[in-house]
Design a protein around this motif. Sequence first.
Motif, PDB file in Angstrom:
ATOM      1  N   VAL A  33       0.826  -1.205   0.000  1.00 13.41           N
ATOM      2  CA  VAL A  33       0.000   0.000   0.000  1.00 13.41           C
ATOM      3  C   VAL A  33       0.860   1.254   0.000  1.00 13.41           C
ATOM      4  O   VAL A  33       0.589   2.215  -0.727  1.00 13.41           O
ATOM      5  N   GLU A  34       1.924   1.241   0.800  1.00 12.36           N
ATOM      6  CA  GLU A  34       2.769   2.426   0.912  1.00 12.36           C
ATOM      7  C   GLU A  34       3.461   2.738  -0.409  1.00 12.36           C
ATOM      8  O   GLU A  34       3.671   3.894  -0.755  1.00 12.36           O
ATOM      9  N   ARG A  35       3.821   1.711  -1.172  1.00 11.68           N
ATOM     10  CA  ARG A  35       4.488   1.927  -2.460  1.00 11.68           C
ATOM     11  C   ARG A  35       3.523   2.435  -3.520  1.00 11.68           C
ATOM     12  O   ARG A  35       3.898   3.216  -4.387  1.00 11.68           O
ATOM     13  N   LEU A  36       2.265   1.988  -3.478  1.00  6.47           N
ATOM     14  CA  LEU A  36       1.362   2.187  -4.607  1.00  6.47           C
ATOM     15  C   LEU A  36       0.352   3.306  -4.433  1.00  6.47           C
ATOM     16  O   LEU A  36      -0.099   3.884  -5.432  1.00  6.47           O
ATOM     17  N   CYS A  37      -0.028   3.604  -3.201  1.00 12.45           N
ATOM     18  CA  CYS A  37      -1.255   4.373  -2.999  1.00 12.45           C
ATOM     19  C   CYS A  37      -1.018   5.861  -2.776  1.00 12.45           C
ATOM     20  O   CYS A  37      -0.046   6.279  -2.157  1.00 12.45           O
ATOM     21  N   ASP A  38      -1.965   6.642  -3.301  1.00 11.11           N
ATOM     22  CA  ASP A  38      -1.976   8.085  -3.074  1.00 11.11           C
ATOM     23  C   ASP A  38      -2.653   8.419  -1.749  1.00 11.11           C
ATOM     24  O   ASP A  38      -2.230   9.321  -1.035  1.00 11.11           O
TER      25      ASP A  38
ATOM     26  N   GLU B 122      -9.124   6.199  10.122  1.00 10.17           N
ATOM     27  CA  GLU B 122      -8.227   7.206   9.562  1.00 10.17           C
ATOM     28  C   GLU B 122      -8.436   7.240   8.055  1.00 10.17           C
ATOM     29  O   GLU B 122      -8.674   6.208   7.431  1.00 10.17           O
ATOM     30  N   ALA B 123      -8.309   8.423   7.456  1.00  8.31           N
ATOM     31  CA  ALA B 123      -8.381   8.549   6.005  1.00  8.31           C
ATOM     32  C   ALA B 123      -7.624   9.800   5.589  1.00  8.31           C
ATOM     33  O   ALA B 123      -7.683  10.824   6.262  1.00  8.31           O
ATOM     34  N   GLY B 124      -6.891   9.696   4.493  1.00  2.09           N
ATOM     35  CA  GLY B 124      -6.168  10.851   3.979  1.00  2.09           C
ATOM     36  C   GLY B 124      -5.006  10.418   3.122  1.00  2.09           C
ATOM     37  O   GLY B 124      -4.800   9.215   2.894  1.00  2.09           O
ATOM     38  N   ASN B 125      -4.234  11.383   2.608  1.00  4.77           N
ATOM     39  CA  ASN B 125      -3.046  11.000   1.855  1.00  4.77           C
ATOM     40  C   ASN B 125      -1.938  10.622   2.828  1.00  4.77           C
ATOM     41  O   ASN B 125      -2.004  10.904   4.021  1.00  4.77           O
ATOM     42  N   LEU B 126      -0.898   9.981   2.318  1.00  5.10           N
ATOM     43  CA  LEU B 126       0.130   9.431   3.200  1.00  5.10           C
ATOM     44  C   LEU B 126       0.861  10.511   3.975  1.00  5.10           C
ATOM     45  O   LEU B 126       1.210  10.319   5.147  1.00  5.10           O
ATOM     46  N   ALA B 127       1.077  11.658   3.358  1.00  4.47           N
ATOM     47  CA  ALA B 127       1.758  12.745   4.065  1.00  4.47           C
ATOM     48  C   ALA B 127       0.926  13.221   5.255  1.00  4.47           C
ATOM     49  O   ALA B 127       1.445  13.461   6.341  1.00  4.47           O
ATOM     50  N   GLU B 128      -0.385  13.339   5.054  1.00  4.71           N
ATOM     51  CA  GLU B 128      -1.256  13.759   6.147  1.00  4.71           C
ATOM     52  C   GLU B 128      -1.276  12.726   7.272  1.00  4.71           C
ATOM     53  O   GLU B 128      -1.231  13.078   8.456  1.00  4.71           O
TER      54      GLU B 128
ATOM     55  N   THR C 294       1.664  10.264  13.335  1.00  5.34           N
ATOM     56  CA  THR C 294       2.570   9.339  14.002  1.00  5.34           C
ATOM     57  C   THR C 294       3.874  10.043  14.328  1.00  5.34           C
ATOM     58  O   THR C 294       4.110  11.179  13.934  1.00  5.34           O
ATOM     59  N   ARG C 295       4.728   9.357  15.044  1.00  4.08           N
ATOM     60  CA  ARG C 295       5.974   9.955  15.509  1.00  4.08           C
ATOM     61  C   ARG C 295       7.175   9.317  14.829  1.00  4.08           C
ATOM     62  O   ARG C 295       7.169   8.130  14.533  1.00  4.08           O
ATOM     63  N   SER C 296       8.202  10.138  14.624  1.00  3.42           N
ATOM     64  CA  SER C 296       9.470   9.620  14.144  1.00  3.42           C
ATOM     65  C   SER C 296      10.305   9.151  15.335  1.00  3.42           C
ATOM     66  O   SER C 296      10.207   9.703  16.435  1.00  3.42           O
ATOM     67  N   THR C 297      11.128   8.144  15.102  1.00  2.15           N
ATOM     68  CA  THR C 297      12.026   7.639  16.134  1.00  2.15           C
ATOM     69  C   THR C 297      13.435   8.140  15.833  1.00  2.15           C
ATOM     70  O   THR C 297      13.938   7.967  14.723  1.00  2.15           O
ATOM     71  N   VAL C 298      14.050   8.782  16.825  1.00  2.00           N
ATOM     72  CA  VAL C 298      15.384   9.361  16.667  1.00  2.00           C
ATOM     73  C   VAL C 298      16.353   8.636  17.602  1.00  2.00           C
ATOM     74  O   VAL C 298      16.064   8.451  18.789  1.00  2.00           O
ATOM     75  N   THR C 299      17.484   8.227  17.067  1.00  2.00           N
ATOM     76  CA  THR C 299      18.561   7.606  17.843  1.00  2.00           C
ATOM     77  C   THR C 299      19.843   8.363  17.542  1.00  2.00           C
ATOM     78  O   THR C 299      20.179   8.567  16.363  1.00  2.00           O
ATOM     79  N   LEU C 300      20.544   8.799  18.581  1.00  2.00           N
ATOM     80  CA  LEU C 300      21.773   9.557  18.348  1.00  2.00           C
ATOM     81  C   LEU C 300      22.833   9.197  19.390  1.00  2.00           C
ATOM     82  O   LEU C 300      22.527   8.695  20.473  1.00  2.00           O
ATOM     83  N   ARG C 301      24.063   9.483  19.026  1.00  2.00           N
ATOM     84  CA  ARG C 301      25.189   9.383  19.960  1.00  2.00           C
ATOM     85  C   ARG C 301      25.831  10.759  20.087  1.00  2.00           C
ATOM     86  O   ARG C 301      25.916  11.498  19.107  1.00  2.00           O
ATOM     87  N   THR C 302      26.269  11.089  21.305  1.00  2.00           N
ATOM     88  CA  THR C 302      26.812  12.412  21.566  1.00  2.00           C
ATOM     89  C   THR C 302      28.066  12.321  22.441  1.00  2.00           C
ATOM     90  O   THR C 302      28.216  11.381  23.230  1.00  2.00           O
TER      91      THR C 302
ATOM     92  N   ALA D 101       8.164   8.027  10.492  1.00  2.00           N
ATOM     93  CA  ALA D 101       6.991   7.229  10.813  1.00  2.00           C
ATOM     94  C   ALA D 101       6.446   6.580   9.546  1.00  2.00           C
ATOM     95  O   ALA D 101       6.382   7.202   8.491  1.00  2.00           O
ATOM     96  N   SER D 102       6.064   5.332   9.644  1.00  2.00           N
ATOM     97  CA  SER D 102       5.588   4.595   8.478  1.00  2.00           C
ATOM     98  C   SER D 102       4.090   4.334   8.596  1.00  2.00           C
ATOM     99  O   SER D 102       3.462   4.540   9.632  1.00  2.00           O
ATOM    100  N   LEU D 103       3.547   3.844   7.490  1.00  2.00           N
ATOM    101  CA  LEU D 103       2.153   3.450   7.498  1.00  2.00           C
ATOM    102  C   LEU D 103       1.918   2.323   8.491  1.00  2.00           C
ATOM    103  O   LEU D 103       0.864   2.229   9.118  1.00  2.00           O
ATOM    104  N   GLU D 104       2.921   1.465   8.671  1.00  2.00           N
ATOM    105  CA  GLU D 104       2.797   0.375   9.640  1.00  2.00           C
ATOM    106  C   GLU D 104       2.619   0.923  11.056  1.00  2.00           C
ATOM    107  O   GLU D 104       1.824   0.398  11.838  1.00  2.00           O
ATOM    108  N   ASP D 105       3.347   2.007  11.383  1.00  3.86           N
ATOM    109  CA  ASP D 105       3.194   2.616  12.701  1.00  3.86           C
ATOM    110  C   ASP D 105       1.753   3.063  12.927  1.00  3.86           C
ATOM    111  O   ASP D 105       1.170   2.847  13.985  1.00  3.86           O
ATOM    112  N   LEU D 106       1.205   3.718  11.905  1.00  3.71           N
ATOM    113  CA  LEU D 106      -0.167   4.207  12.011  1.00  3.71           C
ATOM    114  C   LEU D 106      -1.142   3.047  12.130  1.00  3.71           C
ATOM    115  O   LEU D 106      -2.066   3.073  12.945  1.00  3.71           O
ATOM    116  N   PHE D 107      -0.939   2.017  11.316  1.00  5.29           N
ATOM    117  CA  PHE D 107      -1.819   0.857  11.329  1.00  5.29           C
ATOM    118  C   PHE D 107      -1.805   0.180  12.692  1.00  5.29           C
ATOM    119  O   PHE D 107      -2.849  -0.125  13.271  1.00  5.29           O
TER     120      PHE D 107
END
Length: 307
Positions: free
Chosen positions: A194-199, A211-217, A222-230, A288-294
């Motif tokens: 779905v993520e590859r094909l759908c608008d 939920e309904a909308g385009n993938l950007a919306e 959802t949230r992005s996951t950030v990992t860093l070293r400092t 964040a991916s469509l899987e996260d939202l799902f």
Amino acid sequence: MSAPAIEVHQLTKSFGATTALDHFDLVVQPGEVTGFLGPNGAGKTTTIRILLGLIRADGGTARVLGKDPWQDAVELHPRLAYVPGDVALWPSLTGGETLDLLARMHGRVDTARRDRLVERFELDPAKKVRAYSTGNRQKVALVAALSTDAELFLLDEPTAGLDPLMEAAFRDEVAALRTRGVTVLLSSHILGEVERLCDTVTIIRDGRAVEAGNLAELRHLTRSTVTLRTRCDLRRPGGLACLAAVPGIHDLSVDGDLVTFEADAEHIRDLVSALTWLDITDITWERASLEDLFLRHYTTVGGTAPR
């Protein structure tokens, strides 16, 4: 703006004591490829069968290409193409005879395209259907549908039984449909597909659109996951103050020089500004991916998603 290719409002359908659709809404615009997501039993197939005029809704309204799918089924069917997830064919016919029969039933078939698709999907048209595997029966249905000049494709788990190479061929053909301006409703539980094909995407749960909308919306939800070293000493007082003060930061944790957290999309600018205060040696930002939202909608209390 032209009328939607599919417009469903407050659709309801029950089978005895089981409610399959509970005031369900769905809109698909012309020329869009819309993903229809949900696990088995969520109401996807029931919706598609109503759109095909195969069953009648108990309540609500459904319009397909401006027509009532129940009242105008005979007029609509030559304009539609349908691929189910569990294909039943005539066992005594060959694959080629089946394709010819389906072409005569539909009436709007590009034979040159059909020949190309038979080769693309590596289908042996001389073999009897009874000798076909599940994947080969699925190929017959796909070739029959994709060779038509339908205006709207209703695809219900269309890649069931296909190997990865044939799944890739299917994705290419759906991309070609989009280029031709054809409308597609793709029901699937394969999130990557779905993520590859759908608008746009509609997620259904217990017969309702959640939920309904385009993938950007949808990714904004959802949230992005950030990992860093400092190189900074995060154990000193206030070592993480620059991050902790950023709104939309969640589940901040530290393990030595490794920092992980989740970030809301609407606060990314504030976060990037705060990161300049850290002496970062490495960073990974996982969108964040469509899987996260799902999974957010289908994870149970126990922490696992239903199958």
